[in-house]
Motif scaffolding. Structure first.
Motif, PDB file in Angstrom:
ATOM      1  N   ASP A 173       0.829  -1.208   0.000  1.00 31.68           N
ATOM      2  CA  ASP A 173       0.000   0.000   0.000  1.00 31.68           C
ATOM      3  C   ASP A 173       0.857   1.249   0.000  1.00 31.68           C
ATOM      4  O   ASP A 173       0.573   2.220  -0.719  1.00 31.68           O
ATOM      5  CB  ASP A 173      -0.921  -0.008   1.219  1.00 31.68           C
ATOM      6  N   ARG A 174       1.942   1.249   0.811  1.00 26.25           N
ATOM      7  CA  ARG A 174       2.853   2.394   0.828  1.00 26.25           C
ATOM      8  C   ARG A 174       3.570   2.546  -0.511  1.00 26.25           C
ATOM      9  O   ARG A 174       3.827   3.658  -0.972  1.00 26.25           O
ATOM     10  CB  ARG A 174       3.873   2.241   1.953  1.00 26.25           C
ATOM     11  N   LEU A 175       3.904   1.420  -1.132  1.00 25.82           N
ATOM     12  CA  LEU A 175       4.538   1.463  -2.454  1.00 25.82           C
ATOM     13  C   LEU A 175       3.619   2.134  -3.463  1.00 25.82           C
ATOM     14  O   LEU A 175       4.038   3.028  -4.212  1.00 25.82           O
ATOM     15  CB  LEU A 175       4.871   0.041  -2.911  1.00 25.82           C
ATOM     16  N   LEU A 176       2.360   1.708  -3.498  1.00 22.33           N
ATOM     17  CA  LEU A 176       1.409   2.286  -4.436  1.00 22.33           C
ATOM     18  C   LEU A 176       1.182   3.771  -4.155  1.00 22.33           C
ATOM     19  O   LEU A 176       1.060   4.585  -5.083  1.00 22.33           O
ATOM     20  CB  LEU A 176       0.081   1.533  -4.362  1.00 22.33           C
ATOM     21  N   ALA A 177       1.121   4.139  -2.867  1.00 20.95           N
ATOM     22  CA  ALA A 177       0.860   5.529  -2.506  1.00 20.95           C
ATOM     23  C   ALA A 177       2.013   6.452  -2.865  1.00 20.95           C
ATOM     24  O   ALA A 177       1.803   7.607  -3.246  1.00 20.95           O
ATOM     25  CB  ALA A 177       0.565   5.624  -1.006  1.00 20.95           C
ATOM     26  N   VAL A 178       3.246   5.944  -2.770  1.00 22.26           N
ATOM     27  CA  VAL A 178       4.416   6.783  -3.011  1.00 22.26           C
ATOM     28  C   VAL A 178       4.854   6.747  -4.468  1.00 22.26           C
ATOM     29  O   VAL A 178       5.145   7.780  -5.074  1.00 22.26           O
ATOM     30  CB  VAL A 178       5.588   6.343  -2.094  1.00 22.26           C
ATOM     31  N   VAL A 179       4.911   5.553  -5.052  1.00 21.74           N
ATOM     32  CA  VAL A 179       5.447   5.392  -6.404  1.00 21.74           C
ATOM     33  C   VAL A 179       4.379   5.592  -7.478  1.00 21.74           C
ATOM     34  O   VAL A 179       4.652   6.169  -8.534  1.00 21.74           O
ATOM     35  CB  VAL A 179       6.101   4.001  -6.556  1.00 21.74           C
ATOM     36  N   TYR A 180       3.160   5.117  -7.206  1.00 26.12           N
ATOM     37  CA  TYR A 180       2.074   5.227  -8.194  1.00 26.12           C
ATOM     38  C   TYR A 180       0.846   5.884  -7.556  1.00 26.12           C
ATOM     39  O   TYR A 180      -0.223   5.273  -7.468  1.00 26.12           O
ATOM     40  CB  TYR A 180       1.700   3.850  -8.731  1.00 26.12           C
ATOM     41  N   PRO A 181       0.961   7.115  -7.087  1.00 23.53           N
ATOM     42  CA  PRO A 181      -0.137   7.750  -6.339  1.00 23.53           C
ATOM     43  C   PRO A 181      -1.425   7.947  -7.136  1.00 23.53           C
ATOM     44  O   PRO A 181      -2.511   7.840  -6.570  1.00 23.53           O
ATOM     45  CB  PRO A 181       0.462   9.097  -5.916  1.00 23.53           C
ATOM     46  N   LEU A 182      -1.303   8.245  -8.412  1.00 23.79           N
ATOM     47  CA  LEU A 182      -2.494   8.504  -9.226  1.00 23.79           C
ATOM     48  C   LEU A 182      -3.057   7.223  -9.829  1.00 23.79           C
ATOM     49  O   LEU A 182      -4.266   6.981  -9.786  1.00 23.79           O
ATOM     50  CB  LEU A 182      -2.158   9.514 -10.346  1.00 23.79           C
ATOM     51  N   ARG A 183      -2.197   6.406 -10.399  1.00 20.35           N
ATOM     52  CA  ARG A 183      -2.664   5.181 -11.052  1.00 20.35           C
ATOM     53  C   ARG A 183      -3.225   4.160 -10.070  1.00 20.35           C
ATOM     54  O   ARG A 183      -3.961   3.251 -10.468  1.00 20.35           O
ATOM     55  CB  ARG A 183      -1.519   4.556 -11.858  1.00 20.35           C
ATOM     56  N   SER A 184      -2.895   4.294  -8.793  1.00 16.72           N
ATOM     57  CA  SER A 184      -3.332   3.296  -7.811  1.00 16.72           C
ATOM     58  C   SER A 184      -4.571   3.710  -7.028  1.00 16.72           C
ATOM     59  O   SER A 184      -5.007   2.988  -6.141  1.00 16.72           O
ATOM     60  CB  SER A 184      -2.195   3.011  -6.828  1.00 16.72           C
ATOM     61  N   ARG A 185      -5.138   4.847  -7.363  1.00 21.65           N
ATOM     62  CA  ARG A 185      -6.289   5.329  -6.592  1.00 21.65           C
ATOM     63  C   ARG A 185      -7.456   4.347  -6.624  1.00 21.65           C
ATOM     64  O   ARG A 185      -8.146   4.161  -5.627  1.00 21.65           O
ATOM     65  CB  ARG A 185      -6.746   6.698  -7.121  1.00 21.65           C
ATOM     66  N   HIS A 186      -7.692   3.730  -7.763  1.00 15.93           N
ATOM     67  CA  HIS A 186      -8.825   2.803  -7.867  1.00 15.93           C
ATOM     68  C   HIS A 186      -8.547   1.489  -7.140  1.00 15.93           C
ATOM     69  O   HIS A 186      -9.481   0.740  -6.828  1.00 15.93           O
ATOM     70  CB  HIS A 186      -9.136   2.536  -9.343  1.00 15.93           C
ATOM     71  N   LEU A 187      -7.277   1.189  -6.880  1.00 17.53           N
ATOM     72  CA  LEU A 187      -6.924  -0.029  -6.142  1.00 17.53           C
ATOM     73  C   LEU A 187      -6.896   0.205  -4.646  1.00 17.53           C
ATOM     74  O   LEU A 187      -7.309  -0.670  -3.867  1.00 17.53           O
ATOM     75  CB  LEU A 187      -5.552  -0.540  -6.611  1.00 17.53           C
ATOM     76  N   ARG A 188      -6.422   1.371  -4.237  1.00 17.24           N
ATOM     77  CA  ARG A 188      -6.266   1.669  -2.808  1.00 17.24           C
ATOM     78  C   ARG A 188      -7.585   2.197  -2.228  1.00 17.24           C
ATOM     79  O   ARG A 188      -7.716   3.357  -1.877  1.00 17.24           O
ATOM     80  CB  ARG A 188      -5.143   2.677  -2.594  1.00 17.24           C
ATOM     81  N   THR A 189      -8.538   1.292  -2.096  1.00 15.39           N
ATOM     82  CA  THR A 189      -9.834   1.628  -1.504  1.00 15.39           C
ATOM     83  C   THR A 189     -10.070   0.765  -0.275  1.00 15.39           C
ATOM     84  O   THR A 189      -9.503  -0.330  -0.150  1.00 15.39           O
ATOM     85  CB  THR A 189     -10.979   1.399  -2.502  1.00 15.39           C
ATOM     86  N   SER A 190     -10.905   1.244   0.617  1.00 19.12           N
ATOM     87  CA  SER A 190     -11.204   0.479   1.829  1.00 19.12           C
ATOM     88  C   SER A 190     -11.920  -0.823   1.497  1.00 19.12           C
ATOM     89  O   SER A 190     -11.715  -1.844   2.168  1.00 19.12           O
ATOM     90  CB  SER A 190     -12.054   1.321   2.787  1.00 19.12           C
ATOM     91  N   CYS A 191     -12.730  -0.789   0.456  1.00 16.99           N
ATOM     92  CA  CYS A 191     -13.454  -1.998   0.041  1.00 16.99           C
ATOM     93  C   CYS A 191     -12.483  -3.103  -0.356  1.00 16.99           C
ATOM     94  O   CYS A 191     -12.609  -4.255   0.094  1.00 16.99           O
ATOM     95  CB  CYS A 191     -14.396  -1.668  -1.113  1.00 16.99           C
ATOM     96  N   ASN A 192     -11.481  -2.758  -1.170  1.00 25.10           N
ATOM     97  CA  ASN A 192     -10.480  -3.747  -1.569  1.00 25.10           C
ATOM     98  C   ASN A 192      -9.644  -4.205  -0.378  1.00 25.10           C
ATOM     99  O   ASN A 192      -9.246  -5.376  -0.291  1.00 25.10           O
ATOM    100  CB  ASN A 192      -9.569  -3.168  -2.656  1.00 25.10           C
ATOM    101  N   ALA A 193      -9.371  -3.275   0.534  1.00 23.02           N
ATOM    102  CA  ALA A 193      -8.589  -3.627   1.723  1.00 23.02           C
ATOM    103  C   ALA A 193      -9.344  -4.627   2.594  1.00 23.02           C
ATOM    104  O   ALA A 193      -8.767  -5.605   3.081  1.00 23.02           O
ATOM    105  CB  ALA A 193      -8.261  -2.364   2.529  1.00 23.02           C
ATOM    106  N   TRP A 194     -10.636  -4.400   2.798  1.00 23.00           N
ATOM    107  CA  TRP A 194     -11.439  -5.334   3.589  1.00 23.00           C
ATOM    108  C   TRP A 194     -11.563  -6.683   2.894  1.00 23.00           C
ATOM    109  O   TRP A 194     -11.567  -7.733   3.555  1.00 23.00           O
ATOM    110  CB  TRP A 194     -12.825  -4.748   3.856  1.00 23.00           C
ATOM    111  N   LYS A 195     -11.663  -6.673   1.565  1.00 22.55           N
ATOM    112  CA  LYS A 195     -11.704  -7.933   0.827  1.00 22.55           C
ATOM    113  C   LYS A 195     -10.402  -8.708   1.012  1.00 22.55           C
ATOM    114  O   LYS A 195     -10.404  -9.933   1.202  1.00 22.55           O
ATOM    115  CB  LYS A 195     -11.950  -7.668  -0.662  1.00 22.55           C
ATOM    116  N   GLY A 196      -9.284  -7.987   0.963  1.00 25.25           N
ATOM    117  CA  GLY A 196      -7.989  -8.631   1.167  1.00 25.25           C
ATOM    118  C   GLY A 196      -7.846  -9.192   2.565  1.00 25.25           C
ATOM    119  O   GLY A 196      -7.352 -10.313   2.753  1.00 25.25           O
ATOM    120  N   ALA A 197      -8.301  -8.427   3.569  1.00 24.31           N
ATOM    121  CA  ALA A 197      -8.226  -8.887   4.956  1.00 24.31           C
ATOM    122  C   ALA A 197      -9.112 -10.108   5.175  1.00 24.31           C
ATOM    123  O   ALA A 197      -8.714 -11.084   5.837  1.00 24.31           O
ATOM    124  CB  ALA A 197      -8.639  -7.760   5.895  1.00 24.31           C
ATOM    125  N   ALA A 198     -10.318 -10.066   4.608  1.00 30.97           N
ATOM    126  CA  ALA A 198     -11.230 -11.207   4.741  1.00 30.97           C
ATOM    127  C   ALA A 198     -10.655 -12.446   4.068  1.00 30.97           C
ATOM    128  O   ALA A 198     -10.793 -13.581   4.580  1.00 30.97           O
ATOM    129  CB  ALA A 198     -12.586 -10.858   4.138  1.00 30.97           C
TER     130      ALA A 198
END
Length: 285
Positions: A109-134
């Motif tokens: 997540d930190r990699l996407l936020a720092v290296v690909y801040p714009l292109r990763s916006r659709h991936l870095r969502t709470s919904c995807n994070a909860w899906k990953g945790a589940a």
């Protein structure tokens, strides 16, 4: 009865009891306070916060099992039901796997936020994070079923009053899971190393003014702590089991449980936003 227990307690067991007690005293408040701050001051709409909440929950589950370990090393024998030993053992194994997974997710997540801040916006969502945790909790629950069945059979076939050294029981399923766990841990370690290198390179080339140097240090601290936890806490136990060493596993278990005290360092010392209110966190990476 008391005389028998005393004769079973060695100096080594007393040291282990002291180490587990110290880890519990430090780890319980650290993770409880971390979880409270994350839930109270941070919106769970942030994927980073979602992964950190799950990491804190994983550590708390492990901390809650430490009193039974302390009891075992204090008395010199396992006097509780075998089902309790089974539960503690499963929590121990789940902590290694879930903590390593959530730490890796935090690094990605930190990699996407720092290296690909714009292109990763659709991936870095709470919904995807909860899906990953589940997905993580679900996979480990499924893996625990055959492991728990095999370990319970081992406990029922042995009459000795022990629990934790029984990690070394042999079975085809157990051996396969051990080697799979090693592959997964090494893979996640490699992912963390790649993330560290890429983020370090990006920050070095794009953050040059003094106002952003502190933020750069904070971000790199996350990766440094992650790598230390992986190499110190997560890899030793499965490697020990894979080599079928005759030495006791308890010293390595102490290192694994130590992750409960190291994980909160990411919250306390690596994020300025950890102490900020929800409305201020949105301005951070």
């Amino acid at each position: 009865m008391n005389t028998s227990n005393i004769t079973n307690v060695t100096t080594e067991d007393k040291v282990y009891a002291g180490i587990f007690s110290l880890i519990m005293v430090i780890g319980l408040p650290l993770n409880a306070i971390s979880l409270w701050i994350l839930l109270r001051r941070h919106s769970l709409k942030s994927p980073n916060a979602v992964f950190m909440v799950n990491l804190a929950l994983s550590d708390l589950l492990l901390v809650f099992t430490l009193p039974m370990r302390i009891h075992f090393h204090t008395t010199g024998e396992w006097t509780l039901p075998k089902g309790v030993c089974l539960i503690i053992t499963m929590f121990f194994r789940t902590n290694i796997r879930s903590s390593a997974s959530f730490i890796t997710f935090i690094s990605v997540d930190r990699l996407l936020a720092v290296v690909y801040p714009l292109r990763s916006r659709h991936l870095r969502t709470s919904c995807n994070a909860w899906k990953g945790a589940a997905l993580i909790w679900g996979v480990f629950l499924v893996v625990n079923i055959p492991e728990a069945i095999g370990f319970l059979k081992h406990l029922q076939n042995h009459t000795e009053h022990s629990c934790f050294e029984s990690h070394e029981y042999k079975s085809v399923t157990r051996s396969a899971i051990i080697y799979l766990q090693i592959v997964l841990l090494v893979t996640m370690l490699a992912v963390n190393i790649v993330c560290t290198v890429m983020v370090s390179w990006t920050l070095h080339n794009h953050l040059s003014d003094s106002a952003k140097v502190r933020n750069k240090v904070n971000v790199m601290l996350i990766f440094a702590i992650n790598l230390v936890i992986f190499c110190t806490c997560f890899l030793p136990v499965p490697l020990h089991l894979a080599t079928k060493s005759n030495t006791r596993i308890t010293p390595l278990a102490c290192l694994t449980v130590l992750s409960c005290c190291l994980d909160p360092l990411m919250y306390y010392f690596s994020f300025d936003s950890f102490w900020k209110k929800k409305e201020d966190v949105g301005r951070e990476l």
